[in-house]
Scaffold this motif. Structure first.
Motif, short mmCIF file in Angstrom:
data_model
loop_
_atom_site.label_atom_id
_atom_site.label_comp_id
_atom_site.label_asym_id
_atom_site.label_seq_id
_atom_site.Cartn_x
_atom_site.Cartn_y
_atom_site.Cartn_z
N LEU A 119 33.04 -31.00 89.27
CA LEU A 119 32.80 -32.44 89.10
C LEU A 119 33.07 -32.89 87.67
N LEU A 120 32.76 -32.04 86.71
CA LEU A 120 33.05 -32.37 85.31
C LEU A 120 34.55 -32.46 85.08
N PRO A 144 31.68 -23.45 89.93
CA PRO A 144 30.49 -24.12 90.45
C PRO A 144 30.81 -25.60 90.71
N LEU A 145 30.08 -26.19 91.61
CA LEU A 145 30.35 -27.58 91.98
C LEU A 145 30.21 -28.52 90.78
N TRP A 146 29.20 -28.30 89.94
CA TRP A 146 29.01 -29.18 88.78
C TRP A 146 30.17 -29.07 87.80
N SER A 147 30.75 -27.88 87.66
CA SER A 147 31.88 -27.70 86.76
C SER A 147 33.12 -28.41 87.32
N SER A 181 35.38 -26.42 80.71
CA SER A 181 34.47 -26.45 81.85
C SER A 181 35.04 -25.65 83.02
#
Length: 96
Positions: A44-45, A39-42, A27
Motif C-alpha cells: 500500500l505504501l 506485506p500488505l502495508w508495504s 518499502s
C-alpha cells in the motif's frame, strides 16, 4: 501568469519524484530476508507513492493543472482505477 510551469516548480517536482521513488524502493525491500510477498502495508505504501507520483506527473509535466476539470478528472480517474486494479490484484490472494 503563464500557462507553463516555471523552472522552480519543475525542479521541486522532479526532486519530489526522486524522493518518492526512493520511498517506494525502500518499502519494497523492507522484508528482503524472506522470499515471501511484500506485506500488505508495504504494498500500500508503494501504491500510495506511485499514485502521488502519477498525480504530480499529470499536473506538472503534462500541465493538466491548466486544463479543464473534465480532462483532470478523466486522467486522475484512470490513474486511480489503475492503482485500484493493481491493489486488488495484490490483495486478492491474501483475502481469499
Amino acid at each position: 501568469m503563464t500557462a507553463l510551469p516555471g523552472t522552480r516548480r519543475l525542479i521541486v517536482t522532479w526532486l519530489m519524484l526522486m524522493v518518492l521513488t526512493l520511498v517506494a524502493m525502500f518499502s519494497a525491500r523492507l522484508d528482503q530476508a524472506s522470499w515471501m510477498p511484500l506485506p500488505l502495508w508495504s504494498a500500500l505504501l508503494v501504491l500510495a507513492a506511485t499514485g502521488f507520483k502519477a498525480q504530480r506527473l499529470l499536473m506538472v509535466y503534462l500541465n493538466l493543472r491548466a486544463s479543464t476539470p473534465a480532462w483532470k478528472g478523466t486522467f486522475v480517474g484512470l490513474v486511480l482505477l489503475t492503482l485500484a486494479l493493481i491493489g486488488a490484484g495484490y490483495a486478492a490472494p491474501r483475502l481469499i
